[in-house]
Scaffold this motif. Structure first.
Motif, PDB file in Angstrom:
ATOM      1  N   GLN A  78       0.824  -1.204   0.000  1.00 50.99           N
ATOM      2  CA  GLN A  78       0.000   0.000   0.000  1.00 50.99           C
ATOM      3  C   GLN A  78       0.860   1.257   0.000  1.00 50.99           C
TER       4      GLN A  78
ATOM      5  N   LYS B 265       2.086   4.730   1.164  1.00 53.34           N
ATOM      6  CA  LYS B 265       2.137   5.316   2.510  1.00 53.34           C
ATOM      7  C   LYS B 265       2.572   6.769   2.421  1.00 53.34           C
TER       8      LYS B 265
ATOM      9  N   TYR C 103      -0.415   9.485   0.669  1.00 52.98           N
ATOM     10  CA  TYR C 103      -1.436   8.444   0.660  1.00 52.98           C
ATOM     11  C   TYR C 103      -2.269   8.626  -0.597  1.00 52.98           C
TER      12      TYR C 103
ATOM     13  N   GLN D  69      -7.653  11.537   4.737  1.00 51.44           N
ATOM     14  CA  GLN D  69      -6.451  12.266   5.130  1.00 51.44           C
ATOM     15  C   GLN D  69      -6.461  12.555   6.626  1.00 51.44           C
TER      16      GLN D  69
ATOM     17  N   PHE E 101      -5.622   9.362   8.656  1.00 50.69           N
ATOM     18  CA  PHE E 101      -4.188   9.062   8.719  1.00 50.69           C
ATOM     19  C   PHE E 101      -3.453  10.071   9.604  1.00 50.69           C
TER      20      PHE E 101
ATOM     21  N   MET F  22      -2.309  13.753   0.558  1.00 49.70           N
ATOM     22  CA  MET F  22      -3.323  12.808   0.092  1.00 49.70           C
ATOM     23  C   MET F  22      -3.582  13.099  -1.373  1.00 49.70           C
TER      24      MET F  22
END
Length: 617
Positions: free
Chosen positions: A101, A103, A121, A189, A192, A202
């Motif tokens: 994924q 990051k 992200y 966003q 996270f 993001m």
């Protein structure tokens, strides 16, 4: 043309295919289907993705210092819980690790003058995950497929705006508006940020796909706006360019600026798949003449639909750009005004525009680069250099061309030996294509260092003993290629294809011009309808012989949301198309472009390469 926005499953499809015990399925919208001259769109490559200057068309990093003090307004969409659940590791119960994924980097500048995917992200649309719930329910007793679908549901993909209506969404069908997607991105966003202790960038990817006279060389993804009109349409509703700018683009840009927290997002806008590439190969600009000529799309004097678009004129518009070129220039300028939009232009794919010839000035690649540079240069009616407004190019959108052919040479000296399938085209894969495109752009436009995106959603081509990049010797035996299509131009619901590399930034450190692998078209969305619905009247023996999944597809064929989309021979079993080769499509009834194609989705998962949860890059 190419892809069309994710289409919503009809309520009838849901009712007829889900059991009472199944997860409630909302239909969703999404992406397009490929279909240019030879295939779907592709991406290209460019220069330094992490440190390119502001001339690459990206916002200044100083403009992105806005903090996370603005709260997420996901509640306005009414979908706050699902906004975050799709990215929360605590809600993931699959067995395939999510180690690949993307990051974000907490504390990194929210905007950048370089690669908008780096240190960020990626937004994951809850709508796409919901569409996949349908397939999850169908295969619920197959533990292996269930886990693979759950993993795929955690992969980000683009949000398609393929009509004016999609901007506003369809809440009844579970389809978010553009504002709803932005709210969900802000909510993710914020999630996270709370987890990491600091806000991270993001990135949300949006496809702008609504040019007037869209899809001038095919049938599967025709649009709804017209500036010139189809050759055989006696009463076209014209004025499409004005509607494109005022009712479509400016509504989008207004929405992107509607709330202060949207300024914290990196908004990647990829413009108009297959549009300008059609001008390169499907008009008189091609020295060999238009590659595709359809009687239905030709005037009485033999002029193709694509050629009629070149007759369009506008103050300051150079020849050879036409409707598509002017529309793209308008889009570039309107999106630049937003401030945190990173614009990429679609450049087809390696098998479409990749042809280059050191002995000729008329190769597809040379003419494509010249045309795109002319187009970008002209996006300056506001007095600002057009090259400051464009980040780069996107290749293989909705396509099937592999990232790399591990055993196929792209050396010019080997063109003859490989001409049986590659037709003297030394861009044998997406990496060789973007490398060539990047080099030619930088040589002709010094100071412009574009980044490139490659769509990897459906170009994995997994199979027994499939060679891994970096292993073996690249040679001239075309039978060793991983791309198993009969011709590189075949773009519709291709059989035996597979999911490819998952989205990631800077995937290849040896190619600083490669910004990202990304899923522009989510796996599972159809490229175009494959059957004549009139042959399956409800209650007939033919209809009753279908399984529940195929009946639902037949039922959805007449849905008004597919207006303008028709049957293309590239999508029909047994069709003879590019290279005079028979197309090999998924052996099942396929819905209209953008409709959910469960049987293709399962095939793509089974043929995934690299193995889900791993990467070659």
């Amino acid at each position: 043309m190419l892809s069309t926005n994710l289409r919503c499953l009809s309520s009838r499809l849901v009712a007829t295919t889900l059991l009472a015990s199944s997860v409630a399925l909302l239909s969703a919208c999404g992406s397009p289907d490929p279909d240019p001259v030879g295939g779907s769109s592709s991406s290209s490559s460019s220069s330094s993705s992490s440190s390119s200057s502001s001339s690459s068309g990206t916002p200044s990093s100083s403009s992105s210092s806005s903090s996370s003090s603005s709260s997420s307004s996901s509640s306005s969409s009414g979908l706050g819980n699902s906004d975050v659940a799709v990215v929360d590791p605590a809600t993931y119960d699959g067995t395939i690790p999510l180690t690949e994924q993307a990051k974000g980097k907490p504390g990194a500048s929210l905007q950048t003058t370089g690669n908008p995917f780096a240190d960020s992200y990626f937004y994951l649309s809850p709508d796409i995950s919901t569409m996949m719930d349908y397939s999850l329910n169908v295969v619920r007793n197959d533990a292996d497929l269930v886990n693979k679908i759950k993993y795929i549901q955690r992969q980000p993909s683009a949000v398609w705006m393929d009509s004016i209506a999609t901007i506003y969404g369809d809440p009844a069908a579970g389809r978010r508006s553009l504002e709803g997607h932005l709210d969900a991105a802000v909510a993710q966003q914020k999630f996270f940020e709370e987890r990491d202790g600091k806000i991270s960038p993001m990135t949300i990817v949006i496809i702008i796909y609504n040019l007037p006279d869209r899809d001038c060389a095919a049938f599967a993804s025709n649009g709804q706006l017209y500036e010139i009109g189809k050759p055989r349409d006696p009463n076209p509703t014209l004025g499409g360019m004005e509607k494109y700018q005022n009712d479509y683009l400016r509504v989008i840009t207004s929405t992107l600026q509607k709330k202060p927290e949207y300024k914290n997002l990196r908004i990647v806008a990829m413009l108009e798949p297959d549009s300008y590439p059609n001008m390169i190969t499907n008009t008189k600009l091609n020295p060999d003449g238009p590659s595709l000529v359809w009687p239905e799309l030709t005037t009485q004097d033999g002029t193709t639909y694509c050629d009629t678009l070149l007759t369009y004129s506008s103050p300051g518009l150079e020849s050879g750009l036409g409707v598509y070129g002017r529309g793209l220039q308008i889009a570039i300028e309107e999106l630049y005004k937003v401030g945190n939009v990173y614009t990429y232009l679609d450049i087809g794919h390696a098998g479409w525009l990749g042809w280059d010839d050191s002995m000729s000035n008329n190769s597809n690649l040379k003419r494509a680069v010249e045309g795109f540079l002319k187009l970008i240069k002209g996006a300056n009616t506001d007095g600002i250099d057009g090259f400051k407004k464009v980040r780069g190019f996107a290749s293989n959108t909705s396509g099937y061309t592999p990232v790399e052919e591990p055993l196929i040479s792209n050396a010019e000296a080997d063109r003859m030996a490989l001409s049986d399938w590659y037709e003297w085209n030394k861009s044998v894969d997406e990496l060789s294509y973007i490398d060539a495109f990047s080099a030619r752009v930088k040589s002709q436009q010094p100071g412009f260092n574009p980044g490139f995106i490659i769509d990897t959603a459906r170009n994995g081509w997994g199979a027994p003993n499939r060679p891994k990049p970096g292993t073996g010797t690249k040679g001239t035996d075309s039978s060793k290629r991983v791309d198993k299509r009969a011709h590189r131009g075949h773009w519709c619901n291709v059989n035996n294809a597979g999911v490819g590399e998952v989205p990631k930034a800077n995937p290849d450190p040896t190619r600083p011009h490669l910004d990202a692998f990304f899923w522009m078209k989510p796996p599972g969305e159809s490229d175009g309808i494959s059957f004549d619905a009139s042959k399956y009247p409800k209650g007939s023996a033919a209809y009753n012989a279908l399984d529940e999944v195929d009946r639902a597809i037949v039922d959805s064929a007449s849905d008004p949301k597919y207006a303008g989309k028709t049957l293309d021979t590239m999508c029909t079993p047994g069709g003879i198309r590019d290279g005079d080769k028979e197309v090999d499509v998924v052996p099942a009834l396929a819905p209209h472009a953008g409709g959910w194609f469960h049987k293709q989705f399962i095939m793509l998962i089974k043929n995934a390469y690299p193995e889900l949860g791993t990467s070659d890059y």
